[in-house]
Design a protein around this motif. Structure first.
Motif, mmCIF file in Angstrom:
data_model
loop_
_atom_site.group_PDB
_atom_site.id
_atom_site.type_symbol
_atom_site.label_atom_id
_atom_site.label_comp_id
_atom_site.label_asym_id
_atom_site.label_seq_id
_atom_site.Cartn_x
_atom_site.Cartn_y
_atom_site.Cartn_z
ATOM 1 N N SER A 1 0.511 -1.257 -0.070
ATOM 2 C CA SER A 1 -0.014 0.067 -0.005
ATOM 3 C C SER A 1 0.892 1.229 -0.091
ATOM 4 O O SER A 1 2.013 1.141 0.065
ATOM 5 C CB SER A 1 -0.900 -0.096 1.332
ATOM 6 N N TYR A 2 0.169 2.309 -0.274
ATOM 7 C CA TYR A 2 0.918 3.630 -0.311
ATOM 8 C C TYR A 2 0.232 4.736 0.038
ATOM 9 O O TYR A 2 -0.981 4.638 0.153
ATOM 10 C CB TYR A 2 1.576 4.075 -1.429
ATOM 11 N N GLN A 3 0.858 5.748 0.937
ATOM 12 C CA GLN A 3 -0.262 6.882 1.459
ATOM 13 C C GLN A 3 0.679 8.077 1.135
ATOM 14 O O GLN A 3 1.820 8.208 2.026
ATOM 15 C CB GLN A 3 -0.450 6.705 2.704
ATOM 16 N N LEU B 1 -4.518 15.439 -10.542
ATOM 17 C CA LEU B 1 -5.169 15.038 -11.820
ATOM 18 C C LEU B 1 -5.676 13.561 -11.292
ATOM 19 O O LEU B 1 -5.293 12.969 -10.376
ATOM 20 C CB LEU B 1 -4.348 14.945 -12.708
ATOM 21 N N ASN B 2 -6.958 13.042 -12.083
ATOM 22 C CA ASN B 2 -7.109 11.540 -11.681
ATOM 23 C C ASN B 2 -6.173 10.780 -12.259
ATOM 24 O O ASN B 2 -5.674 10.694 -13.180
ATOM 25 C CB ASN B 2 -8.634 11.337 -12.546
ATOM 26 N N THR B 3 -6.119 9.857 -11.094
ATOM 27 C CA THR B 3 -5.085 8.662 -11.258
ATOM 28 C C THR B 3 -5.858 7.408 -11.041
ATOM 29 O O THR B 3 -6.794 7.468 -10.320
ATOM 30 C CB THR B 3 -3.706 8.964 -10.374
ATOM 31 N N ASN B 4 -5.099 6.200 -11.487
ATOM 32 C CA ASN B 4 -5.962 4.913 -11.165
ATOM 33 C C ASN B 4 -5.649 4.609 -9.749
ATOM 34 O O ASN B 4 -4.579 4.895 -9.236
ATOM 35 C CB ASN B 4 -5.065 3.848 -11.748
ATOM 36 N N GLN B 5 -6.738 3.953 -9.008
ATOM 37 C CA GLN B 5 -6.596 3.571 -7.421
ATOM 38 C C GLN B 5 -5.591 2.607 -7.603
ATOM 39 O O GLN B 5 -4.845 2.167 -6.661
ATOM 40 C CB GLN B 5 -8.006 2.931 -7.091
ATOM 41 N N ARG B 6 -5.347 1.498 -8.597
ATOM 42 C CA ARG B 6 -4.499 0.664 -8.533
ATOM 43 C C ARG B 6 -3.447 0.784 -9.609
ATOM 44 O O ARG B 6 -3.803 0.518 -10.694
ATOM 45 C CB ARG B 6 -5.063 -0.935 -8.737
ATOM 46 N N LEU C 1 2.058 6.896 -8.937
ATOM 47 C CA LEU C 1 1.314 6.904 -7.837
ATOM 48 C C LEU C 1 0.242 8.028 -8.082
ATOM 49 O O LEU C 1 -0.858 8.122 -7.682
ATOM 50 C CB LEU C 1 1.978 7.107 -6.673
ATOM 51 N N MET C 2 0.805 9.171 -8.235
ATOM 52 C CA MET C 2 -0.160 10.368 -8.451
ATOM 53 C C MET C 2 0.250 11.301 -9.739
ATOM 54 O O MET C 2 1.424 11.099 -10.263
ATOM 55 C CB MET C 2 0.183 11.330 -7.336
ATOM 56 N N GLN C 3 -0.590 12.026 -10.130
ATOM 57 C CA GLN C 3 -0.322 13.129 -11.111
ATOM 58 C C GLN C 3 -1.139 14.515 -10.559
ATOM 59 O O GLN C 3 -1.987 14.523 -10.419
ATOM 60 C CB GLN C 3 -0.822 12.491 -12.090
ATOM 61 N N PHE C 4 -0.212 15.500 -10.994
ATOM 62 C CA PHE C 4 -0.479 16.775 -10.705
ATOM 63 C C PHE C 4 -0.308 17.737 -11.989
ATOM 64 O O PHE C 4 0.618 17.523 -12.588
ATOM 65 C CB PHE C 4 0.198 17.281 -9.536
ATOM 66 N N ALA C 5 -1.192 18.658 -11.830
ATOM 67 C CA ALA C 5 -0.999 19.640 -12.688
ATOM 68 C C ALA C 5 -0.430 20.993 -12.051
ATOM 69 O O ALA C 5 -0.976 21.266 -11.148
ATOM 70 C CB ALA C 5 -2.299 20.122 -13.585
ATOM 71 N N LEU C 6 0.726 21.496 -12.586
ATOM 72 C CA LEU C 6 1.298 22.555 -11.684
ATOM 73 C C LEU C 6 1.235 23.811 -12.815
ATOM 74 O O LEU C 6 1.489 23.682 -13.922
ATOM 75 C CB LEU C 6 2.587 22.459 -11.181
ATOM 76 N N PHE D 1 0.830 -4.924 -8.624
ATOM 77 C CA PHE D 1 1.196 -3.848 -7.717
ATOM 78 C C PHE D 1 0.911 -4.047 -6.131
ATOM 79 O O PHE D 1 1.963 -3.736 -5.531
ATOM 80 C CB PHE D 1 0.637 -2.499 -8.218
ATOM 81 N N PHE D 2 -0.203 -4.385 -5.968
ATOM 82 C CA PHE D 2 -0.587 -4.776 -4.701
ATOM 83 C C PHE D 2 -0.464 -6.301 -4.404
ATOM 84 O O PHE D 2 -1.376 -7.059 -4.827
ATOM 85 C CB PHE D 2 -1.846 -4.117 -4.314
ATOM 86 N N GLY D 3 0.827 -6.894 -3.903
ATOM 87 C CA GLY D 3 0.679 -8.235 -3.972
ATOM 88 C C GLY D 3 -0.014 -8.692 -2.594
ATOM 89 O O GLY D 3 -0.818 -8.070 -1.749
ATOM 90 N N SER D 4 -0.018 -10.024 -2.411
ATOM 91 C CA SER D 4 -0.487 -10.412 -1.314
ATOM 92 C C SER D 4 0.490 -10.632 -0.156
ATOM 93 O O SER D 4 1.490 -10.854 -0.277
ATOM 94 C CB SER D 4 -0.931 -11.968 -1.358
ATOM 95 N N PRO D 5 -0.020 -10.137 1.174
ATOM 96 C CA PRO D 5 0.991 -10.148 2.428
ATOM 97 C C PRO D 5 1.247 -11.589 2.764
ATOM 98 O O PRO D 5 0.434 -12.162 3.496
ATOM 99 C CB PRO D 5 -0.109 -9.622 3.356
ATOM 100 N N ASN D 6 2.500 -12.050 2.335
ATOM 101 C CA ASN D 6 2.636 -13.473 2.769
ATOM 102 C C ASN D 6 4.231 -13.387 3.343
ATOM 103 O O ASN D 6 4.799 -14.462 3.824
ATOM 104 C CB ASN D 6 2.714 -14.537 1.591
#
Lengths: 592, 259
Positions: free
Chosen positions: A183-185, A200-205, A223-228, A260-265
């Motif tokens: 995950s990322y935050q 800007l709109n980006t994919n959740q995954r 992860l993110m996209q911005f318009a500056l 991108f989001f693997g299983s926690p093992n």
């Protein structure tokens, strides 16, 4: 039929010659690639060099290793991994030879090309540059360079924009094989100072792509996209963007194209990553006519419309200016129009419809001027030229909005105002109102504040003085005698007068003597009895008492001392001596 | 002067005083009545002129501010309407109506600012300022302080000592001084920081006073700010503001109206 048999024969011959050419003609030369586990190492760190041969081939010899200057080869015999895949009937093989090297010194090194013979042909890999640092320095920069297993990078679409131009900033995460992002935050509080920022709109995954950076294979996710939008010219620095990432290490057998989001093992940890600050140079816009320029930078289409061509007095007329396109829509200023004097201008309205998809800011901004005609007539809203800057064309684009005409009918005095909707039931208050003249005063200007603070303090000081006085009276005998001296002397003088009235002359003079001597000894802290007249006088002289007063004291004390040997005095003379004694005590009281 | 003459003189003075006061009271009421008439006739501008006249004479009432809010509502000037409803809200007699008006106006704004919740300390100070007022708070502080001093000097004057009296008295004095200090702090805050409402459609909040300074944010009609008057004094035409979302910046003073 014979002709048909010929066709089959020729067709068979054609296939006979073509199939081998189809089979062997599609054979592509294999690809040979050298990759390393890290391009930045610290001294003593092990480096994995992998020579990968992929494609369609039959025979492959072991690579011929060159000398690795600055490195020590740990294994002459490589570990070999091999994979075979068949896609659409075509079989492809992949060989990977792994060698391990250790840098022998710090500095910039180079892995020279490695030769390998595949199907009898010699192939050479590209050289790879390696940087070897001290251990401490390397660990500091671990998250900042490609030597790290995972790092964050801010990609800016343009490094030399103009003020107001739309820049796309991608926050990209790079991580190596063997890591999975759980995950990322984003860490809140990123301020791109000097820029107007829109997300800007980006994919959740986020989707993951494979990429090779400096010879090292990474996986990359946006992860993110911005318009500056730069708000001023000059050198502007975009501060680091921070993201908290939860990663887990997985076994090496994992595919490089894992989700991108693997299983926690397996073991996971949260790390904070940040991008490097980026400095960009913003050029100022060419000089523009401020009456035309509306602050827009991008690609726009500007139009103006009027809601009615005919209106009545008091009816609202709306002039709507629409600016549509992509660019700095949130920063566009309202165009300024000159309206005919017969039209009353009300607060304009403004609406923005911003589209954040397609990796840019686009949309529509509308400004609605609300006018109300207060008299009938034909009003012409003159044409107006508005301009914006187009960074692609690198010039100001002017758009002329045509004039608008509106005909107003109806008699004056029938002005209408928009009443709030029926659900809003508030009516103005028309009765008697209670009027006040508000004033705000600073507290220290209130007299009672000062009184409330200083009177108690004064009382406190007074009480303290009283307490000290009483304490001294009780503990300091000399002080107590001095304080009581006047009272005591007055008592003795009264006694002397009483004796004088009773005709007891000797007792009266005795009291008078006691009053004066007692006063002097009490005031000066002398013994209460046993002193001669001369001793009293010299004590007074020591205190620098007025000489005349000292003379009178001496005279009166002598009179009192010699009265036993003198004939009886008259009561009047005695009273005058008592009066003199009182005067002397009063004078001494001032001097002592 | 005999008793009868004295009585007549007193009555005359009282009557004169009452007359002056009534005249003073009547004057704003008359203007207010005229303004209301204009409003009923639909002459919005004339009504507003008269209302503003009263406001500039420092003759105000909850009814005046409420009517001004309603008048601005009719001309779709939502920021101004909000400003006057907020002023009317401060008067007990018009509080509930003003709140209704505010509720209506808030739904009309095209943009709503994010509001950062206030810290508990600020909430407590606002509560004290709103419910008690600084003058009463100062009075309470002085009373406690005086009572503490009185308790402290009792043993000195009476000559008798009491174990609990000095610490109690000292505690009261300290509390009294703290309450006085608190009232001064609130008073200082009230004079330095003022609420303001944005009355124009859109304005830019910048990092520094000046139209070429960096942009902090865009502000829209009805946004509420806290204006730092001390800082704003140094730059004519500009106000240093704290936005509801916690951001600070400079805005042109003509864009806002201070409560």
């Amino acid at each position: 039929m014979g002709r048909i048999g010929d066709i089959y024969r020729y067709g068979f011959l054609l296939l006979f010659f073509c199939i081998p050419s189809l089979l062997f003609g599609q054979k592509k030369s294999p690809s040979v690639q050298a990759t390393v586990s890290n391009t930045t190492l610290f001294t003593g760190q092990r480096l994995e060099l992998t020579i990968t041969i992929s494609g369609d081939f039959r025979n492959v010899n072991r690579p011929t290793l060159p000398n690795f200057p600055g490195f020590k080869l740990l294994n002459n015999t490589p570990s070999i991994s091999r994979s075979i895949s068949t896609i659409n009937g075509v079989t492809k093989s992949s060989y990977a030879y792994n060698y391990y090297l250790v840098p022998t010194s710090k500095g910039r090194k180079r892995i020279p090309p490695v030769s390998i013979k595949v199907d009898g042909k010699v192939y050479k890999t590209d050289p790879i540059n390696i940087k070897v640092e001290n251990r401490s320095k390397s660990s500091q920069n671990q998250s900042q360079n490609s030597g790290s297993n995972i790092y964050l990078r801010l990609n800016i679409s343009k490094r030399h924009p103009v003020t107001g131009e739309q820049l796309i900033a991608n926050v990209e995460l790079y991580f190596k094989k063997g890591l999975e992002v759980q995950s990322y935050q984003p860490v809140p509080g990123w301020k791109a100072r000097g820029f107007w920022k829109e997300s800007l709109n980006t994919n959740q995954r986020p989707s993951v792509q494979s990429t090779v950076i400096n010879g090292v294979r990474f996986r990359k996710a946006r992860l993110m996209q911005f318009a500056l939008f730069p708000t001023k010219s000059g050198e502007l620095t975009i501060s680091p963007y921070q993201v908290k990432v939860t990663v887990q290490s997985i076994s090496q057998q994992g595919s490089p194209f894992n989700n991108f989001f693997g299983s926690p093992n397996s073991s996971q940890q949260t790390i904070k990553l940040k991008t490097n600050p980026i400095t960009i140079t913003v050029d100022s816009l060419p000089k523009a006519d401020t009456s035309r320029y509306i602050g827009a930078v991008g690609d726009f289409n500007i139009s103006r419309s009027i809601n009615t061509k005919k209106a009545k007095v008091g009816q609202s007329i709306q002039i709507k200016t629409t600016i549509r396109g992509s660019g700095n829509i949130p920063l566009i200023d309202k165009p300024r129009y000159k309206f005919p004097s017969g039209l009353e201008v009300y607060q304009p309205q403004e609406n923005s419809n911003i589209n954040r998809s397609n990796h840019r800011i686009s949309g529509t901004k509308t400004f609605t001027d609300v006018l109300v005609a207060r008299s009938p007539g034909t009003f012409k809203i003159p044409q107006k030229t508005l301009s914006y800057y187009n960074p692609q064309k690198k010039k100001m684009i002017a758009t002329t909005l045509p004039a608008q005409t509106v005909k107003v009918t109806g008699s004056p005095g029938t002005a209408e105002t928009s009443k709030p909707s029926s659900s809003f039931s508030l009516e103005p208050i028309t009765g008697l109102a209670s009027w006040v003249s508000p004033h705000s005063q600073l507290l220290y200007r209130y007299w009672w504040f000062w009184a409330g603070m200083f009177i108690p303090l004064a009382v406190l000081a007074l009480a303290y003085w009283q307490r000290s006085y009483r304490y001294k009276m009780n503990t300091d005998r000399a002080f107590a005698r001095s304080q009581k001296a006047v009272q005591k002397a007055r008592g003795r003088l009264d006694e002397a007068l009483e004796n004088a009235e009773n005709g007891e002359t000797k007792q009266a003079y005795n009291s008078l003597q006691k009053a004066i001597e007692g006063f002097i000894s009490d005031r000066l802290g002398l013994p209460e009895a046993g002193l001669s007249i001369e001793q009293y006088v010299s004590a007074l002289e020591e205190q620098k008492v007025n000489a005349e007063l000292v003379k009178n004291v001496r005279m009166l004390l002598n009179k009192c001392a010699t009265i036993n040997y003198a004939p009886d005095r008259t009561a009047e003379l005695l009273k005058s001596h008592v009066g003199l004694g009182e005067s002397i005590i009063n004078k001494l009281r001032k001097e002592l | 002067m005999n008793k009868r003459t004295f009585f007549f003189a007193v009555v005359l003075i009282l009557a004169a005083f009452g007359g002056i006061k009534a005249a003073a009271q009547n004057d704003p009421q008359r203007t207010f009545g005229r303004a209301n008439d204009q409003l009923q006739k639909g002459n919005i501008n004339q009504a507003l002129d008269l209302y503003h006249q009263l406001e500039s004479q420092n003759q105000v009432s909850g009814a005046l501010f409420l009517n001004m809010g309603l008048t601005y509502l009719r001309v779709d000037s939502m920021g101004q309407a909000k400003y006057y409803f907020m002023k009317a809200e401060k008067f007990k007699e018009t509080r509930s109506r003003a709140q209704k008006g505010l509720q209506y106006v808030e739904n009309k704004f095209s943009h709503q600012s994010a509001v950062l919740p206030k810290l508990p300390w600020q909430q407590a100070l606002n509560w004290l300022a709103g419910h008690l007022g600084v003058t009463i708070l100062l009075g309470i502080g002085l009373l406690i302080f005086n009572f503490g001093i009185f308790l402290y000097i009792i043993p000195w004057l009476s000559g008798r000592s009491h174990k609990l009296l000095p610490p109690t008295a000292l505690t009261m004095m300290v509390i009294g001084v703290l309450v006085v200090a608190l009232s001064f702090y609130i008073n200082y805050r009230e004079h330095r920081y003022h609420k303001a409402v944005m009355i124009t459609q859109q304005a830019k909040v910048r990092e520094k006073p000046g139209t070429s300074a960096d942009l902090v944010s865009n502000a829209y009609d009805g946004y509420v700010f806290t204006v730092d008057r001390n800082k704003s004094k140094k730059h004519a035409g500009w106000s240093y503001v704290r936005m509801s979302n916690g951001e600070y910046g400079w805005i042109q003073s003509k864009e806002i109206k201070i409560l």
